[in-house]
Design a protein around this motif. Sequence first.
Motif, PDB file in Angstrom:
ATOM      1  N   PHE A   1       0.830  -1.207   0.000  1.00 36.68           N
ATOM      2  CA  PHE A   1       0.000   0.000   0.000  1.00 36.68           C
ATOM      3  C   PHE A   1       0.863   1.256   0.000  1.00 36.68           C
ATOM      4  N   LEU A   2       1.893   1.244   0.842  1.00 39.18           N
ATOM      5  CA  LEU A   2       2.782   2.407   0.898  1.00 39.18           C
ATOM      6  C   LEU A   2       3.644   2.495  -0.357  1.00 39.18           C
TER       7      LEU A   2
ATOM      8  N   THR B   1       2.442   4.576  -3.299  1.00 44.57           N
ATOM      9  CA  THR B   1       2.566   6.039  -3.325  1.00 44.57           C
ATOM     10  C   THR B   1       3.706   6.492  -4.231  1.00 44.57           C
TER      11      THR B   1
ATOM     12  N   ILE C   1       2.443   6.535  -7.975  1.00 52.49           N
ATOM     13  CA  ILE C   1       1.489   7.538  -8.453  1.00 52.49           C
ATOM     14  C   ILE C   1       2.311   8.685  -9.034  1.00 52.49           C
ATOM     15  N   HIS C   2       2.767   8.480 -10.231  1.00 51.78           N
ATOM     16  CA  HIS C   2       3.737   9.356 -10.885  1.00 51.78           C
ATOM     17  C   HIS C   2       3.678   9.051 -12.364  1.00 51.78           C
TER      18      HIS C   2
ATOM     19  N   ILE D   1       2.351   5.693 -14.485  1.00 54.19           N
ATOM     20  CA  ILE D   1       1.053   5.841 -15.155  1.00 54.19           C
ATOM     21  C   ILE D   1       1.220   5.636 -16.661  1.00 54.19           C
TER      22      ILE D   1
ATOM     23  N   ASN E   1      -0.667   0.392 -14.614  1.00 51.01           N
ATOM     24  CA  ASN E   1      -1.795   0.919 -13.852  1.00 51.01           C
ATOM     25  C   ASN E   1      -2.560  -0.196 -13.125  1.00 51.01           C
TER      26      ASN E   1
ATOM     27  N   ILE F   1      -0.645  -0.572  -9.971  1.00 53.12           N
ATOM     28  CA  ILE F   1      -0.991   0.493  -9.028  1.00 53.12           C
ATOM     29  C   ILE F   1      -2.323   0.176  -8.355  1.00 53.12           C
ATOM     30  N   PHE F   2      -3.316  -0.202  -9.149  1.00 55.10           N
ATOM     31  CA  PHE F   2      -4.645  -0.508  -8.604  1.00 55.10           C
ATOM     32  C   PHE F   2      -4.577  -1.644  -7.571  1.00 55.10           C
TER      33      PHE F   2
ATOM     34  N   ILE G   1      -3.069  -0.511  -4.321  1.00 55.79           N
ATOM     35  CA  ILE G   1      -3.898   0.386  -3.515  1.00 55.79           C
ATOM     36  C   ILE G   1      -5.135  -0.349  -2.993  1.00 55.79           C
ATOM     37  N   VAL G   2      -5.796  -1.107  -3.862  1.00 57.58           N
ATOM     38  CA  VAL G   2      -7.085  -1.723  -3.508  1.00 57.58           C
ATOM     39  C   VAL G   2      -6.960  -3.227  -3.294  1.00 57.58           C
TER      40      VAL G   2
ATOM     41  N   TRP H   1      -5.632  -5.310  -0.065  1.00 62.04           N
ATOM     42  CA  TRP H   1      -6.380  -5.446   1.190  1.00 62.04           C
ATOM     43  C   TRP H   1      -7.224  -6.723   1.227  1.00 62.04           C
TER      44      TRP H   1
ATOM     45  N   MET I   1      -6.368  -9.789   3.366  1.00 63.61           N
ATOM     46  CA  MET I   1      -6.821  -9.924   4.752  1.00 63.61           C
ATOM     47  C   MET I   1      -8.319 -10.210   4.827  1.00 63.61           C
TER      48      MET I   1
ATOM     49  N   ILE J   1      -3.322  11.121 -11.882  1.00 62.45           N
ATOM     50  CA  ILE J   1      -2.632  11.216 -10.581  1.00 62.45           C
ATOM     51  C   ILE J   1      -3.619  11.595  -9.496  1.00 62.45           C
TER      52      ILE J   1
ATOM     53  N   TRP K   1      -5.838   8.569  -8.656  1.00 62.09           N
ATOM     54  CA  TRP K   1      -5.140   7.558  -7.836  1.00 62.09           C
ATOM     55  C   TRP K   1      -4.985   8.032  -6.402  1.00 62.09           C
ATOM     56  N   TRP K   2      -4.653   9.313  -6.180  1.00 62.97           N
ATOM     57  CA  TRP K   2      -4.516   9.803  -4.813  1.00 62.97           C
ATOM     58  C   TRP K   2      -5.863   9.817  -4.097  1.00 62.97           C
TER      59      TRP K   2
ATOM     60  N   VAL L   1      -9.308   4.567   0.385  1.00 57.08           N
ATOM     61  CA  VAL L   1      -8.981   3.251   0.924  1.00 57.08           C
ATOM     62  C   VAL L   1      -8.362   3.393   2.311  1.00 57.08           C
TER      63      VAL L   1
ATOM     64  N   TYR M   1     -10.093  -0.950  10.867  1.00 58.15           N
ATOM     65  CA  TYR M   1      -9.112  -1.645  11.696  1.00 58.15           C
ATOM     66  C   TYR M   1      -8.708  -0.891  12.946  1.00 58.15           C
TER      67      TYR M   1
END
Lengths: 439, 62
Positions: free
Chosen positions: A181-182, A185, A188-189, A193, A218, A221-222, A225-226, A229, A232, B35, B38-39, B45, B53
């Motif tokens: 997830f981190l 970040t 996203i550039h 992309i 992309n 990236i998706f 981010i999504v 998760w 879990m 961009i 996505w942000w 999220v 959580y």
Amino acid sequence: MSPQTHGTLAERLFSSPLDRRFLHFYRRVFSINEIEKEPILQIALGALLLSVFLGLSRWFYSHTFSVSAYTDNVYTCWPYFQDCGRWYFLQALPEGYSQSIFFMGVYALMVLAAYFMYRKEWTLVHMALSVVWVCKFIILFILTSQLAANFDYYDTLLLFVVLFLPSKLFFARLAFVLFYFLSSTIKIHEGWILGTYFTTLSTGLPLFGNALAPIVTNLVIFMQIVGVWFLMSSKKLFQRTALIYFILFHLYSGILVGFRYPTIALVMLLVLFALPPVQSVLVPRATKRALAGWLFVALLFVIQFIPIIVIRGDQKMTLEGNYYGFFMFEANHQCISRSTVHFSNGTTRESIRESSDSTWRCDPYELWFVNHNRCERNPEITHIEWTFDHSINGGPFYRMVDVEDACALEYKAFSHNEWIRVPGESAAVVGYPVKNYFQ
Amino acid sequence: MDANQLIVIKGLEGNEPATLTPLQEAIVPFVPDIILVWWALWILVFSYMTIRYVIVPSLKKE
């Protein structure tokens, strides 16, 4: 082995009443019983031991934190501890044996940890691996910045969770998900992309080709981010779908990064998310003990966002704060650094350093550090002219640094350094790149 | 692009200039918007997961 035999060796080694009290305290503070009850944590420790072993074996002959590295000025400290070289005391081969002796001591601890795993002496495993962890942490984050690598961040952070935090399995799973997830970040550039990281490689994007690059990148990236998760999720279909995706992702990534990264990422993915736990992994209740885990989680976010929020400018161009958080595949780099050293006797010496390797980060700090040490150590140097041109992802070469005297520069660790020019502001375009190579 | 402005680092001699593919050329004008999307998704999220959580479990009585 029956539960009654767990820890009998530890109890024999810690036999006095004081020892027993220490043992009891140690086991309680570090929640050793969680490891004893959950086979996934036991397997995780084995997997992390393997990863740490692989990482440390790459450092065995390293000249990045030896005395000779300091004297020869081929070392680089972290920006937050620029005097690290004065603390070096080990000597690597061929200059000396002390570094080898140190690493063999750590090796002995790792072998001992493996033996204690066989004996299911988890308290002793914990003690041995804690020392190994401290050694690795000090080298990786204090003594040198030259060994910074995302796969070493992975096993250092995950081992920290499993060794030192309560609710180990929950926070190990959460940490692993947060790594993706981190890491999203930094993607996203424009480079990710458009997919230009890969399409500006001479060899292009493996298997998929350049035409599909933006779709593939992309999707990555998706999923980071999504999709991540769902690892879990309690819904098996979603969980297994996410698991299969990330298994395939890591197998694919190995085409570029080799064995090292999948050894930690893919193995821990399977250990943490493919194996059924003995008990359901619940979100820890809001207790003081769980606070340690949540503070760790918060720290991951803070560190990752330092360059994004605190340090002005595109970190992929300036490299300021780039290594504080995850930085895998953040950009495809090319650069040229030209230094002219002026001596008091009127002579000059020019040096040029070029890199076409997409994975060498072209960090102005690293180049500044070398020049800074030259200036400090040699009173004959009057000044150093320095230019630094940098291109990412096939974009223009920008003149990021153009100074008359690099000796006069300072480097701030947690804010933008004004002498590093920013594209779109004072950094001029000086040319355009050709395609380069990965490694 | 002016070919005279090509900078060829040692080891890259003979490589073609780095250019965009047709799909990339089509996407370029939309990069700032992508961009932003996505942000926005990332923050959404993050917010949902924080509630799920952290906040909800902390509100549950022991």
